[in-house]
Scaffold this active site. Structure first.
Site, PDB file in Angstrom:
ATOM      1  CG  HIS A 126      -1.872  -1.189   1.197  1.00 29.08           C
ATOM      2  ND1 HIS A 126      -2.327  -1.801   2.336  1.00 29.08           N
ATOM      3  CD2 HIS A 126      -2.411  -1.888   0.157  1.00 29.08           C
ATOM      4  CE1 HIS A 126      -3.114  -2.811   2.013  1.00 29.08           C
ATOM      5  NE2 HIS A 126      -3.164  -2.892   0.694  1.00 29.08           N
ATOM      6  NE  ARG A 251      -1.729  -9.537  21.808  1.00 26.33           N
ATOM      7  CZ  ARG A 251      -1.343 -10.431  22.697  1.00 26.33           C
ATOM      8  NH1 ARG A 251      -2.163 -11.420  23.026  1.00 26.33           N
ATOM      9  NH2 ARG A 251      -0.158 -10.354  23.272  1.00 26.33           N
ATOM     10  N   GLY A 252      -6.834 -12.490  17.924  1.00 23.97           N
ATOM     11  CA  GLY A 252      -8.200 -12.477  17.429  1.00 23.97           C
ATOM     12  C   GLY A 252      -8.332 -13.213  16.105  1.00 23.97           C
TER      13      GLY A 252
END
Length: 290
Positions: A126, A251-252
């Protein structure tokens, strides 16, 4: 009963399994915002992250008012980016590349911290906030030069107080129409940070470089990304089609969990340091003062 030795956790077991998978392999790494949170750069989508209303390229191009407002807010953001330093996760990946374990890093981040940490083969999907490009003639500028010019062009505006964080994670700018934004010194065209805005596509050559890194590797390691952005999930699909093992550290929940050979629900920095210590020598990063 031994009380001085902690039993291995489920996360420890997953890390050990992932290390065994990548040991001796050519590893391509895909990183997201979770790799940079320990450098003080907020995660866009992690738990507790503020809601943001991103600038789209269509809005940026259509309105001078929007460009002024964007540059004011971006100037504040650049100060935070400029002060950020690579963390242990960035340094661990650079060390793994030097040791020959990591073939290269593909990053969705625009903070330039992988390069500053010493990684040599970096594909910035990006773009990077430390560069500015003219949309008319393609001339490139160093971001700090544009930041200095922005201060020079607005001597009567204290940009440190005129730009205030808003509750939704956006910014408010006092009297934005009074701001003067720099133009291209070559052709007078509109300047834009050299990053992919919402509504833009990743340049074809950039994505091809990322895809080539994945397809020439033995394993894909994803660190700190929820894989919500399509460019990331496309690379996951390339790895899956080639039957490459995929390791996800985040995380998650991520969109890549169902495709992962190993999913480690843990922070990126500590996990990448564990990888580097195991693959290049225990405690190696400690000798670098991190």
């Amino acid at each position: 009963m031994d009380i001085g030795i902690e039993a291995p956790t489920a996360t420890d077991a997953m890390i050990d399994e992932a290390i065994a998978l990548v040991r001796g392999a050519r590893v391509a790494v895909l990183t997201g915002a979770g790799v940079s949170t320990d450098s003080g750069i907020p995660d866009y989508r992690g738990e507790g992250a503020p809601v943001r209303t991103p600038m789209t390229v269509q809005t940026f191009l259509a309105s001078e008012h929007a460009r002024k407002r964007y540059w004011a807010g971006s100037h504040l953001g650049w100060r935070n980016f400029g002060a950020a330093q690579p963390n242990r996760g960035h340094l661990a990946l650079a060390q793994l590349e030097r040791a020959g374990n990591v073939a290269g890093v593909i990053t969705q981040n625009v903070d330039g911290l992988h390069r500053r940490a010493g990684s040599r083969h970096v594909v910035e999907l990006h773009g990077s906030m430390d560069r500015v490009v003219c949309l008319q003639c393609g001339q490139h500028y160093a971001r700090q030069a544009i930041a200095d010019e922005l201060e020079t062009l607005n001597p009567s505006i204290d940009l440190s107080t005129a730009i205030r964080p808003a509750p939704d994670g956006d910014v408010e700018v006092d009297d934005v129409d009074a701001m003067v934004i720099p133009a291209c010194t070559v052709c007078g065209g509109v300047l834009k940070p050299d990053v992919v805005f919402f509504g833009e596509f990743v340049p074809i050559t950039t994505f091809q470089a990322a895809a080539a890194l994945v397809t020439s590797s033995d394993v894909l390691l994803v660190a700190g990304s929820s894989l919500v952005v399509n460019s990331g999930i496309r690379l996951i699909e390339q790895a899956r089609r080639r039957k490459l093992p995929i390791v996800v550290v985040n995380r998650g929940v991520t969109r890549g969990d169902s495709r992962a050979a190993v999913k480690i629900d843990a922070g990126a920095s500590e996990t990448l340091v564990a990888f580097a210590d195991a693959l290049t020598g225990t405690g190696a990063l400690a000798h670098r003062g991190v």
